[in-house]
Write an enzyme that holds these catalytic residues in place. Structure first.
Site, short mmCIF file in Angstrom:
data_model
loop_
_atom_site.label_atom_id
_atom_site.label_comp_id
_atom_site.label_asym_id
_atom_site.label_seq_id
_atom_site.Cartn_x
_atom_site.Cartn_y
_atom_site.Cartn_z
N ARG A 1 0.74 -1.29 0.12
CA ARG A 1 -0.03 -0.14 0.08
C ARG A 1 0.87 1.46 0.01
NH1 ARG A 1 -2.24 -3.40 -1.12
NH2 ARG A 1 -4.10 -4.09 -0.86
N SER B 1 -11.22 -0.15 2.27
CA SER B 1 -10.71 -0.46 3.81
C SER B 1 -10.01 0.50 4.09
CB SER B 1 -9.68 -1.52 3.56
OG SER B 1 -10.15 -2.56 3.16
N GLU C 1 -5.74 4.21 5.73
CA GLU C 1 -5.32 3.87 4.29
C GLU C 1 -5.79 4.91 3.28
OE1 GLU C 1 -5.70 -0.55 2.63
OE2 GLU C 1 -6.53 0.61 0.74
C1 LIG Z 1 -15.76 0.02 -2.39
C2 LIG Z 1 -13.96 0.24 -2.42
C3 LIG Z 1 -13.20 -0.90 -2.67
C4 LIG Z 1 -11.94 -0.70 -2.49
N1 LIG Z 1 -11.08 -1.74 -2.83
C5 LIG Z 1 -9.51 -1.64 -2.89
C6 LIG Z 1 -8.81 -2.89 -3.07
O1 LIG Z 1 -9.24 -3.91 -2.86
N2 LIG Z 1 -7.45 -2.59 -3.20
C7 LIG Z 1 -6.86 -1.29 -2.87
O2 LIG Z 1 -5.61 -1.44 -2.89
N3 LIG Z 1 -7.58 -0.51 -2.95
C8 LIG Z 1 -9.10 -0.48 -2.74
N4 LIG Z 1 -9.79 0.68 -2.72
C9 LIG Z 1 -9.22 2.13 -2.34
C10 LIG Z 1 -9.29 2.87 -3.92
O3 LIG Z 1 -10.25 2.25 -4.88
C11 LIG Z 1 -7.65 2.51 -4.68
O4 LIG Z 1 -6.80 2.98 -3.84
C12 LIG Z 1 -7.68 3.39 -6.00
O5 LIG Z 1 -6.68 3.21 -6.78
C13 LIG Z 1 -7.78 5.09 -5.73
O6 LIG Z 1 -7.65 5.64 -7.09
P1 LIG Z 1 -8.67 7.04 -7.39
O7 LIG Z 1 -8.54 7.09 -8.81
O8 LIG Z 1 -9.94 6.84 -6.98
O9 LIG Z 1 -7.73 8.02 -6.52
P2 LIG Z 1 -8.33 9.11 -5.45
O10 LIG Z 1 -9.22 8.57 -4.43
O11 LIG Z 1 -9.25 10.22 -6.47
O12 LIG Z 1 -6.98 9.77 -4.93
C14 LIG Z 1 -6.25 8.82 -4.06
C15 LIG Z 1 -4.75 9.43 -4.02
O13 LIG Z 1 -4.23 9.37 -5.29
C16 LIG Z 1 -3.67 10.59 -5.71
N5 LIG Z 1 -3.79 10.64 -7.21
C17 LIG Z 1 -4.85 9.95 -7.98
N6 LIG Z 1 -4.90 10.19 -9.16
C18 LIG Z 1 -3.47 10.76 -9.25
C19 LIG Z 1 -2.75 11.14 -10.44
N7 LIG Z 1 -3.18 10.77 -11.76
N8 LIG Z 1 -1.53 11.57 -10.21
C20 LIG Z 1 -1.38 11.79 -9.01
N9 LIG Z 1 -1.46 11.55 -7.69
C21 LIG Z 1 -3.06 10.98 -8.13
C22 LIG Z 1 -4.49 11.43 -5.15
O14 LIG Z 1 -4.25 12.86 -5.05
C23 LIG Z 1 -4.64 11.04 -3.74
O15 LIG Z 1 -3.69 11.30 -3.03
C24 LIG Z 1 -11.36 0.48 -2.56
C25 LIG Z 1 -12.06 1.68 -2.40
C26 LIG Z 1 -13.56 1.23 -2.48
C27 LIG Z 1 -14.33 2.75 -2.37
#
Ligand SMILES: Cc1cc2nc3c(=O)[nH]c(=O)nc-3n(C[C@H](O)[C@H](O)[C@H](O)COP(=O)(O)OP(=O)(O)OC[C@H]3O[C@@H](n4cnc5c(N)ncnc54)[C@H](O)[C@@H]3O)c2cc1C
Length: 348
Positions: free
Chosen positions: A164, A241, A342
């Site tokens: 992570r 999580s 997380e």
């Molecule tokens: C129902 C559910 C289930 C999930 N299951 C998992 C799982 O099984 N495993 C897991 O690891 N995670 C899981 N997650 C967490 C999440 O989905 C992941 O961490 C996902 O990759 C976040 O991506 P995002 O585009 O939504 O980022 P955001 O939530 O928009 O941003 C998260 C972070 O990443 C940064 N960021 C996003 N895009 C960029 C970019 N292009 N450049 C630089 N920084 C950036 C943001 O600034 C922030 O710091 C889950 C979430 C939910 C709601």
């Protein structure tokens, strides 16, 4: 560039809490990303990069500067021997990419089906599930380096992927805007079946499952656990999580086992946890008095997953903070372990 003002952020996140962005812009190409950065720089505005909003808790006061949503979505691929190199825009929906890779019979990300968010979000916390993590397949990350003011391509070792974590959420947090991610997948490769839930799912199947069968199985399992976004289901109005599985020293692990024994409990242990001496955060939460379905004001714990803090309907960010502190304190006083968070906290 279409800069908007006072844009509500809650609807752009899966947890659906938090106030507005002072300024908001969407960039669908690299030039627009640069323009947005210049806009923030010339006005000395703090910049926050938004992906799919699935790993965020936005403060009730919102974000005082510019929120830049990455919408670069073009994807292309080329053959490289048995492998296929996919170059994927950071703004593409992650699960769309997984679906396309599986449809092209390319192995390496099938167990990561159903994770919400954008492609650009996946390297940030080295997304992982069901025995795979993106560090296994990421070849390189193309990013705008805001410190050096130039576009760079970071090969996998430079990203320093761990459980992570990566440089993007640790040492170099806030330095890079991820523009594209390059993945190396195996054409015709077999699916990964390392995880107990998945092995169980296919226990009665005589022939090895296809990539698509594994993708569907992962989505089914995730749905049962409230880890697949299903519109209208409060159990998935979460940020996934909320707590990481704590990585323990030998001494901490011994201490945890001893404490459990005095309460007639056995600390669960299975290979995925033992390999890195991780304890199960879900087990710690549930054995500190916080059952699935626990409620505190308008926030709660999912009825399907002990690690998912949910917005039951009208929660504010403060309700989320209150319940996460209550759980952290409960776990620490019961087990002597402080659970790490997380999700990313924005504007606090
Ligand atoms: C129902 C559910 C289930 C999930 N299951 C998992 C799982 O099984 N495993 C897991 O690891 N995670 C899981 N997650 C967490 C999440 O989905 C992941 O961490 C996902 O990759 C976040 O991506 P995002 O585009 O939504 O980022 P955001 O939530 O928009 O941003 C998260 C972070 O990443 C940064 N960021 C996003 N895009 C960029 C970019 N292009 N450049 C630089 N920084 C950036 C943001 O600034 C922030 O710091 C889950 C979430 C939910 C709601």
């Amino acid at each position: 560039m279409n800069i908007k003002e006072n844009v509500a952020l809650a609807p752009l996140t899966t947890l659906r809490v938090g106030g507005p962005a002072r300024y908001f812009v969407e960039a669908s190409c690299e030039d627009e990303v640069r323009e947005a950065v210049d806009f923030a720089r010339t006005r000395s505005l703090p910049l926050f990069v938004l992906g799919g909003g699935s790993n965020l808790v936005v403060a009730d006061s919102g974000w005082p500067g510019l929120v830049l949503r990455i919408a670069i979505s073009r994807m292309c691929n080329e053959e490289a021997g048995n492998a296929v190199l996919f170059s994927v825009g950071a703004g593409l929906d992650w699960d769309d990419f997984v679906a396309r890779a599986v449809a092209q019979n390319c192995a390496g990300v099938e167990c990561l089906s159903g994770i919400p968010g954008s492609v650009g979000g996946t390297p940030v916390q080295n997304v992982g599930a069901y025995g795979q993590e993106v560090a296994d397949t990421i070849e390189s990350v193309r990013a705008l380096d805001m410190k050096e003011d130039r576009i760079v391509v970071l090969p996998r070792p430079a990203c320093e992927f761990r459980y992570r974590s990566s440089i993007f959420n640790t040492a170099e947090r806030g330095r890079y805007i991820i523009l594209r991610v390059n993945y190396r997948l195996q054409r015709g490769g077999g699916p990964s079946l390392r995880y107990a839930d998945l092995k169980e799912h296919f226990a009665q199947t005589k022939t090895p499952p296809t990539l698509d069968a594994v993708r569907q199985a992962v989505r089914e399992i995730r749905c049962r656990k409230g880890m697949l976004i299903v519109h209208g289901d409060a159990d998935c109005r979460s940020a996934g999580s909320f707590f990481k599985n704590p990585v323990l020293s030998d001494e901490q692990f011994r201490e945890l086992t001893a404490r459990a024994r005095t309460r007639g409990l056995e600390v669960p242990s299975y290979p995925a946890l033992e390999a890195r001496r991780k304890a199960s955060a879900a087990w710690l939460v549930e054995h500190s008095g916080f059952a699935k379905g626990f409620r505190l004001g308008a926030a709660g714990i999912s009825t399907k997953h002990a690690l998912a803090i949910i917005n039951t309907g009208n929660a504010r960010a403060n309700d989320i903070v209150r319940i996460k502190e209550t759980i952290q304190q409960g776990v620490e006083s019961t087990w002597g372990i402080l659970l790490e968070l997380e999700p990313v906290f924005v504007g606090f």
